[in-house]
Structure formats: C-alpha cells, structure tokens
Design an enzyme around this catalytic site. Structure first.
Site, PDB file in Angstrom:
ATOM      1  N   ALA A  13      52.658  23.378  -7.345  1.00 60.79           N
ATOM      2  CA  ALA A  13      53.604  23.181  -6.241  1.00 60.79           C
ATOM      3  C   ALA A  13      53.256  24.089  -5.062  1.00 60.79           C
ATOM      4  CB  ALA A  13      55.031  23.435  -6.714  1.00 60.79           C
ATOM      5  N   TRP A  42      47.663  25.513 -17.759  1.00 64.07           N
ATOM      6  CA  TRP A  42      47.797  25.283 -19.201  1.00 64.07           C
ATOM      7  C   TRP A  42      48.275  23.876 -19.528  1.00 64.07           C
ATOM      8  CZ3 TRP A  42      50.718  30.327 -21.100  1.00 64.07           C
ATOM      9  CH2 TRP A  42      49.918  31.444 -20.775  1.00 64.07           C
ATOM     10  N   GLU A 111      52.455   8.859 -23.473  1.00 67.42           N
ATOM     11  CA  GLU A 111      53.222   9.997 -23.995  1.00 67.42           C
ATOM     12  C   GLU A 111      54.651   9.541 -24.266  1.00 67.42           C
ATOM     13  OE1 GLU A 111      52.744  13.604 -21.697  1.00 67.42           O
ATOM     14  OE2 GLU A 111      50.588  13.585 -21.976  1.00 67.42           O
ATOM     15  N   HIS A 228      59.108  22.084 -26.208  1.00 66.70           N
ATOM     16  CA  HIS A 228      58.026  21.180 -26.622  1.00 66.70           C
ATOM     17  C   HIS A 228      57.983  21.186 -28.136  1.00 66.70           C
ATOM     18  CE1 HIS A 228      54.233  19.132 -26.977  1.00 66.70           C
ATOM     19  NE2 HIS A 228      54.197  18.950 -25.677  1.00 66.70           N
ATOM     20  N   ARG A 274      61.408  13.803 -26.055  1.00 66.84           N
ATOM     21  CA  ARG A 274      60.956  15.120 -26.498  1.00 66.84           C
ATOM     22  C   ARG A 274      62.072  15.940 -27.148  1.00 66.84           C
ATOM     23  NH1 ARG A 274      57.066  18.075 -22.284  1.00 66.84           N
ATOM     24  NH2 ARG A 274      55.608  16.484 -22.977  1.00 66.84           N
ATOM     25  N   HIS A 333      59.335  25.274 -22.992  1.00 63.83           N
ATOM     26  CA  HIS A 333      58.178  24.671 -22.332  1.00 63.83           C
ATOM     27  C   HIS A 333      58.440  24.393 -20.855  1.00 63.83           C
ATOM     28  CE1 HIS A 333      54.536  22.271 -22.089  1.00 63.83           C
ATOM     29  NE2 HIS A 333      55.218  21.209 -21.709  1.00 63.83           N
ATOM     30  N   ARG A 368      63.204  16.331 -19.258  1.00 62.78           N
ATOM     31  CA  ARG A 368      62.131  15.807 -18.404  1.00 62.78           C
ATOM     32  C   ARG A 368      61.243  14.826 -19.165  1.00 62.78           C
ATOM     33  NH1 ARG A 368      56.805  17.444 -17.917  1.00 62.78           N
ATOM     34  NH2 ARG A 368      57.304  19.123 -19.376  1.00 62.78           N
TER      35      ARG A 368
HETATM   36  C1  SIN Z   1      51.922  17.694 -23.204  1.00 60.01           C
HETATM   37  O1  SIN Z   1      50.761  17.485 -22.914  1.00 60.01           O
HETATM   38  O2  SIN Z   1      52.415  17.420 -24.281  1.00 60.01           O
HETATM   39  C2  SIN Z   1      52.779  18.367 -22.195  1.00 60.01           C
HETATM   40  C3  SIN Z   1      52.953  17.496 -21.047  1.00 60.01           C
HETATM   41  C4  SIN Z   1      54.192  17.874 -20.329  1.00 60.01           C
HETATM   42  O3  SIN Z   1      54.845  18.856 -20.660  1.00 60.01           O
HETATM   43  O4  SIN Z   1      54.567  17.140 -19.432  1.00 60.01           O
END
Ligand code: SIN
Length: 507
Positions: A13, A42, A111, A228, A274, A333, A368
């Site tokens: 950002a 990361w 994802e 996470h 998530r 996370h 998120r």
């Molecule tokens: C991940 O790669 O699992 C993390 C991606 C994210 O936090 O948006």
C-alpha cells in the site's frame, strides 16, 4: 520545511501510493530497512482479480461480500473488484512476473470461498516477494520519492489549527526528527504482532491505529482478526505459512490418523471460508486429534517447484511435505479492522490518510476473502494517491509531540500470550475481561505504550460485540445477530480511567 506528502510504511500500500502520487514529491519512511518488516513480502497466494474468462468483477464482489459475513461495505467491494484486473496489469507492466498461460492468459489459483480460480500468482507461492521486489526497484528509480530507509514514525504531529501536520520520526541512529507534511499517509500494516502466534512480522503491533486514534480518527471493527488456518506448527515466531493455494490444488486436512475432517464441517470442505477452517483446525488441535495438511497425493514430488517457500519452511522444520503430514495451527494473519477511511483513504482527520491493512474501508467485513489484501493495497493506495493530488494545498503548523513509552519485552510477551489465549480464534466475555485487566495492570506499570492501546481497542471491540460473526467467535454468544453493525471506537470510548491520550510534550 513542509513536505507535500509523507508516507509511512513500505509494504504494497505504501509503495504503490508513493508511485501513484507522481509527480508530487513524496517522502517515504520505511520503518524497517526497505524490503523488510512488511507482510507483503511474505504473502504467498497472490492477487485476487477477475482476470479469467469465467469471471467478472460482479462475481468477485459477490464472493467478497459472502465471505465477509454480513459486514462488507458493498460499494467498497465493487470498487475493489472493478479495479482489480487493471491494477494487476499495471503491476505486470512494471515488471512483476505473474505467471501466464501458453495462450496468453493468466495462470490463476483457486483459494477458499472464491467461486472460480482467480488468484494471479508468481512461481507458485512467491507472489508477495516478487511484487515487493518490483515495487522496491520502481520506488528506488522514481525521482519524486525521497526514501528515508529505516526511519520509523513514533507519533503524529497535531496541527495547531486542526488535523495532522506530519510525523515525529526516529532515524536508524535513534535521533528524533519533526517532519511536517501537508498530507500524511499511514500504511504500516497489521496488529498480528500482538499475538503470540502470527504469520505477520512481530513488529506489527497496531502502531498506526494508535497514532491515528490519538488525533481523533475512528477505529472501526478492531475485533475482527483473521486467523489463517494453516500456519506451519513448528514452534517458530512468526509462524511460516502454508498457503491456501495448496488446498486449492487438492491438499487435504487430516487428523494424526490421516482421517479427513473438513467434509463434515462444511460443504466446501477444505475450501470453506477461512474462519470456518480456522475454527475446525483449532478444535482438532484442542481435542488432541491434531491437524495436518496432507499434500502428498495432490502435489507430491512437484512440491519444491510449485511451492518453494512452503517447501523450504517445512524442510527447515524437519518435515518433507512431499511425503510427510505438515502440522498446522491457526495464526493471526490479517486485521480486517483498523483506521476508518472512506474509499479514497481519507480518515476524516484533516491531512491524515490511511491505506492497506492498517486502514478499514469495510471492504473485508468480518472475514477477508483470500488474496484480497494485496489487491486492497493496490486499489485503495492508488485511489488515495489520486485524492491527495486533487486535494487543496494545506498550510500546516505543527504542535509538539512526544515519543510514546516502549513496552519492555517481558511485558510484551505476556501481553501476546494473553491476547492469543483470550482474543484468539475462540473468545468469551470472561476471558476478554481478564485481558482488559492485564492491559490495565501493564499500563499502570509501563504507561500508555502503543501496543497496550492497540490491544485495548481489540479487547474492548471484542467484548462489546456480543455475537459470533466471521473471525469473531464467542462461546457465550454463539449466534449471529440479525443486524450486522460495524464497531466504531474513538480513543475516549476506551472507558478506563487509567487510559488517557498521551499529552503533547516537548520533542
Ligand atoms: C494464502 O496464501 O493462503 C494467504 C493469502 C491471503 O492471506 O490472502
């Protein structure tokens, strides 16, 4: 001298805002040496954007709203999704090596909670590192950006009239400098470092949120932290991540006997939202059955090539992910809450803007959507730069400010342990009250250190939210309220006699 634009923070950002502010002169304070200390480097998954033939901005926005458990600002979600493809193309044109397919399309990962494969990736799990490298090269080459490497903001300078007049910054030799600015942008990332188990740099402790609150900004939804589900559980601080893209490629979650546990929890199994997966992994670990990622069938021998960062992290912990089960645990996370801003990054405090993870537009709601965070930094960073360039010039006259007290390491570690235990994946009123008592005690001993004030925002928000929603799960209030309402707190709302805003003193 008054700088036109001062940007604090050098993740996606901060760097994108600095680049997009051209040709206005920008002074950029990086906090840590450039390239270190931000979560961006990361990030593994990539950037979510409607780039595929089966996708659209409307579908991306819809998935963002669904994942956010009733609290997503739908206008913000549409703004985010609509700008996604062009921001990814702009980064690609700058040199970011997103993977392409042989027919000229984008190689996209799937994802959790995305209806389609939508995550633009780089060498499997290298997106964050690759993007950061590209941005660093660009800001180093940009004539309009004056980089102050390793300079850290300690406090904001209040303006004599109203609003923000710049920052009090510490250089790498420890000297303090008053840097006056017409426009100050905070982009310093998360609060993950307040948790004992985190995937973010442990230095990210909500400093921006506290600085902004001290000038009167509203802190929105501080209780919403995303855990996470698959941090690699090998006792590291911070914990290495095993990207969700592994599950997108077919890796499964099993107990120590190899039994899959997600299908009975959610119809989307390992690709459920998530927060759902994080709670299931937490419950498995609490029950003693254990939680492990099994990628041996789905990825196997391709692991080192396809997911080099995860492979390296596993091997360093004595786990060969081609064949072994990877022990996993939820880790703090991402912070969905933060400094409330409009869709152009304005905090409502004159001259003060915020972007990236420390800001809260409401776009992530209570949970998120995966890989929307890098996109957030791009889209809202770009919009903030445009808005600042269009804003009228401000004359500023800075008042005095002082550096806040630091929290000694033993106190910080006890705070981190308590936050993980009482404001973690599962919470209740008694635990949150205990946490606030600990914060009171630490504050009585050490003064209003920013980590304590940030922790209090988190704990008070969590105590006040008497429901379970998204990343906030209370055993004493397990149901979701019919009405979804954001939390909005100012410093004065943290009703504790021992908490007073730091008063201006001599710098
Ligand atoms: C991940 O790669 O699992 C993390 C991606 C994210 O936090 O948006």
């Amino acid at each position: 001298m008054t700088h036109p634009i001062l940007i604090v923070g050098a993740g996606i950002a901060g760097l994108w805002t600095a680049l997009k502010a051209a040709p206005s002169p920008v002074m950029l304070l990086t906090g840590a040496p450039l390239g270190h200390g931000s979560s961006t480097g990361w990030a593994q998954g990539g950037v979510a954007a409607a780039l595929g033939p089966d996708d659209s901005a409307a579908l991306h926005a819809q998935d963002t709203v669904m994942a956010g458990a009733g609290l997503v600002d739908e206008t913000a979600a549409m703004v985010l999704a609509s700008a996604g493809a062009s921001e990814v193309r702009a980064l690609y044109d700058l040199g970011a090596g997103f993977e392409r397919t042989t027919d000229g399309g984008w190689a996209l990962s799937r994802e959790a909670a995305h209806s389609v494969a939508r995550v633009a990736r780089m060498k499997g799990d290298q997106a964050g590192a690759g993007i950061l490298q590209t941005l660093i090269e660009a800001v180093r080459a940009a004539d309009h950006i004056d980089i102050r490497d390793g300079w850290r903001a300690e406090a904001l300078l209040p303006d004599l009239e109203d609003g923000c007049a710049g920052v009090l910054a510490r250089d790498p030799d420890g000297a303090l400098h008053r840097l006056e600015a017409q426009h100050t942008v905070l982009a310093t990332g998360s609060i993950g470092g307040l948790y004992a188990v985190t995937t973010t740099p442990w230095t990210s402790q909500g400093q921006a949120m506290v600085m902004a609150a001290e000038l009167g900004a509203v802190i929105r939804d501080p209780e919403f932290v995303q855990f996470h589900p698959t941090a690699i559980d090998i006792g590291r601080d911070p914990a290495p991540l095993a990207t969700e893209a592994l599950r997108g490629d077919g890796a499964i979650l099993v107990d120590r006997k190899g039994r899959r546990f997600m299908p009975e929890v959610h119809e989307l199994a390992e690709l459920a939202p998530r927060d759902v997966v994080a709670r299931a992994v937490h419950a498995q670990n609490l029950s003693g059955k254990g939680a492990f990622l099994d990628a041996s069938d789905a990825i196997g021998a391709a692991f080192p090539d396809h997911f080099p960062a995860v492979f390296k992290a596993c091997m360093s912990g004595g786990i060969d992910p081609r064949t072994d089960l990877i022990p996993v645990a939820p880790a703090a996370h991402y912070h969905m809450g933060g400094i409330e801003t409009d869709l152009d990054g304005s905090t409502g405090v004159a001259g003060l803007w915020a972007g990236g993870e420390c800001a809260c537009t409401g776009v992530h709601g209570a949970n998120r959507l995966a890989s929307n965070s890098l996109l957030d930094g791009l889209v809202f960073g770009h919009r903030a730069a445009d808005a600042i360039k269009a804003a009228p010039a401000r004359a500023v006259s800075a008042e005095k400010a002082e550096a806040p007290p630091a929290l000694p390491d033993d106190a910080l570690q006890s705070l981190r342990a308590a936050i993980s235990a009482q404001a973690g994946v599962i919470r209740d009123g008694a635990g949150l009250s205990q946490l606030i008592s600990l914060i009171d005690a630490l504050q009585a001993l050490h003064g209003p250190a920013p980590a304590l004030i940030a922790a209090r925002f988190l704990a008070v928000g969590a105590l006040q939210r008497e429901e379970s929603r998204g990343g906030h799960s209370r055993t004493d209030f397990p149901a979701r309220s019919v009405l979804a309402q954001p939390t909005r707190l100012r410093l004065d709302d943290l009703s504790n006699a021992s908490l007073t805003p730091r008063q201006a003193g001599a710098a």
